[in-house]
Enzyme design. Structure first.
Site, short mmCIF file in Angstrom:
data_model
loop_
_atom_site.label_atom_id
_atom_site.label_comp_id
_atom_site.label_asym_id
_atom_site.label_seq_id
_atom_site.Cartn_x
_atom_site.Cartn_y
_atom_site.Cartn_z
N SER A 143 0.86 -1.20 0.00
CA SER A 143 0.00 0.00 0.00
C SER A 143 0.88 1.23 0.00
CB SER A 143 -0.87 0.00 1.26
OG SER A 143 -1.55 1.23 1.38
N TYR A 157 -1.86 -0.47 10.37
CA TYR A 157 -2.01 -0.97 8.99
C TYR A 157 -0.81 -0.53 8.14
CZ TYR A 157 -3.90 -1.07 4.20
OH TYR A 157 -4.09 -1.28 2.86
P1 NAP Z 1 -11.50 -5.40 0.70
O1 NAP Z 1 -12.48 -4.91 -0.30
O2 NAP Z 1 -11.70 -5.08 2.14
O3 NAP Z 1 -11.37 -6.99 0.51
C1 NAP Z 1 -10.56 -7.73 1.39
C2 NAP Z 1 -10.59 -9.17 0.98
O4 NAP Z 1 -9.70 -9.88 1.85
C3 NAP Z 1 -11.94 -9.83 1.10
O5 NAP Z 1 -12.07 -10.75 0.02
C4 NAP Z 1 -11.85 -10.59 2.42
O6 NAP Z 1 -12.65 -11.77 2.44
C5 NAP Z 1 -10.40 -10.99 2.41
N1 NAP Z 1 -9.83 -11.27 3.71
C6 NAP Z 1 -9.75 -10.44 4.79
N2 NAP Z 1 -9.14 -11.08 5.80
C7 NAP Z 1 -8.83 -12.33 5.36
C8 NAP Z 1 -8.21 -13.44 5.95
N3 NAP Z 1 -7.77 -13.41 7.22
N4 NAP Z 1 -8.06 -14.55 5.22
C9 NAP Z 1 -8.50 -14.62 3.94
N5 NAP Z 1 -9.10 -13.58 3.32
C10 NAP Z 1 -9.27 -12.45 4.04
O7 NAP Z 1 -10.03 -4.90 0.37
P2 NAP Z 1 -9.36 -4.29 -0.97
O8 NAP Z 1 -9.51 -2.82 -0.89
O9 NAP Z 1 -9.75 -5.01 -2.17
O10 NAP Z 1 -7.84 -4.59 -0.62
C11 NAP Z 1 -7.10 -5.63 -1.21
C12 NAP Z 1 -5.64 -5.39 -0.91
O11 NAP Z 1 -5.27 -4.09 -1.39
C13 NAP Z 1 -5.28 -5.40 0.58
O12 NAP Z 1 -4.00 -5.96 0.75
C14 NAP Z 1 -5.24 -3.91 0.92
O13 NAP Z 1 -4.43 -3.65 2.04
C15 NAP Z 1 -4.65 -3.37 -0.36
N6 NAP Z 1 -4.88 -1.94 -0.56
C16 NAP Z 1 -6.13 -1.44 -0.75
C17 NAP Z 1 -6.28 -0.07 -0.95
C18 NAP Z 1 -7.62 0.57 -1.17
O14 NAP Z 1 -7.68 1.81 -1.26
N7 NAP Z 1 -8.70 -0.17 -1.29
C19 NAP Z 1 -5.16 0.77 -0.93
C20 NAP Z 1 -3.91 0.22 -0.72
C21 NAP Z 1 -3.77 -1.14 -0.55
P3 NAP Z 1 -14.05 -11.88 3.25
O15 NAP Z 1 -14.90 -10.75 2.75
O16 NAP Z 1 -14.56 -13.21 2.93
O17 NAP Z 1 -13.67 -11.68 4.70
#
Ligand code: NAP
Length: 248
Positions: A143, A157
């Protein structure tokens, strides 16, 4: 032979977008999720409707036994692994460090850091040419928080993503001679449900003025960078980072 990619946390957001795009590039996809079986099943249905091959596998990446099961099931149902996307992560409500409980810190580091290390360990065991594997690629989803620090929102985080950056560099150099490339993407403000987990669904609206491109990104824009790093087009790229953040 068809390549197989395991994507953790692929039931929604960036993971789901990466799963859908991976299928277009010819991969069979293991769609991992932790709790939302219906959302993971929906991703699999969309992949199958597009003529692709995917399976949904429940596992909490923070639990070692479940990680072992996740890799065994992936290979049992889809064949030998070719690649891993360490995408699953959690974000907890915005607050300063002064008010964070030890339990919260344990949860964030267990999923975001230890979960990614455990999954990478299992991938290396299978991919390494040193163990007779075919080689392969790992992409860690870090991130921009790793560089910016997330003051007053979630330094826990941000610190977990700093660990992912160090781990990406170290593991990349550890397994480079064994046919495995390890890289990371650093997304910026991406339109997913994650911001609601932090307690502010409208966070991108508040912050987009600080992005040089003046907008949040789409999950597909991150998925495209992940898919490039996984691909043979990135054959001399390892220990590298792609920032997908609109210049932030
Ligand atoms: P999200 O919409 O919150 O989705 C998170 C996903 O991770 C969901 O499929 C959830 O599954 C799964 N998950 C959470 N805890 C888990 C665990 N212990 N074991 C297995 N699966 C788990 O997040 P996102 O925004 O797509 O983020 C994806 C990645 O991008 C993450 O690494 C996040 O830190 C990174 N990121 C996101 C942003 C942003 O702005 N969105 C920015 C920088 C980095 P369930 O729903 O089944 O729990």
């Amino acid at each position: 032979m068809q390549k197989t990619v395991l994507i953790t946390g692929a039931s929604r957001g960036i993971g789901a977008a990466t799963a859908l795009m991976a299928v277009q590039r010819g991969y069979a996809v293991a769609v991992n999720y932790r709790s939302d079986a219906a959302a993971a099943a929906d991703v699999v249905s969309r992949i199958e409707a597009a003529g692709g091959r995917a399976v949904a596998i429940r596992a909490d990446v923070a639990a070692e036994t479940e990680v072992l099961h996740l890799f065994e099931e992936t290979e049992r149902q889809l064949g030998p692994l070719s690649a891993l996307v360490n995408n699953a992560a959690i974000l907890e409500p915005q607050m300063t460090l002064e008010t964070m409980s030890a339990e919260r810190l344990q949860r964030v580091f267990a999923t975001n850091v230890i979960g990614s290390l455990l999954c990478a360990r299992e991938a290396v065991k299978r991919l390494s040419t040193r163990h007779g594997g075919p080689g392969g690629a790992i992409v860690n989803v870090s991130s921009m928080a790793a560089r910016l620090g997330s003051a007053n929102e979630y330094v826990d985080y941000a610190a977990s993503k700093g660990a992912i950056d160090s781990f990406t560099l170290g593991l990349a150099r550890e397994v480079a001679a064994d046919g495995i490339r390890v890289n990371a993407v650093r997304p910026g403000l991406i339109h997913t449900d994650m911001h609601a987990s932090g307690g502010e669904p409208g966070r991108i609206e508040r912050l987009k003025g600080s992005v040089p491109m003046r907008r949040g990104g789409q999950a597909e824009e991150v998925a495209a960078a992940i898919l490039w790093l996984l691909s043979d087009e990135a054959s001399y790229t390892t220990a590298s980072f792609i920032e997908v953040s609109g210049g932030r």
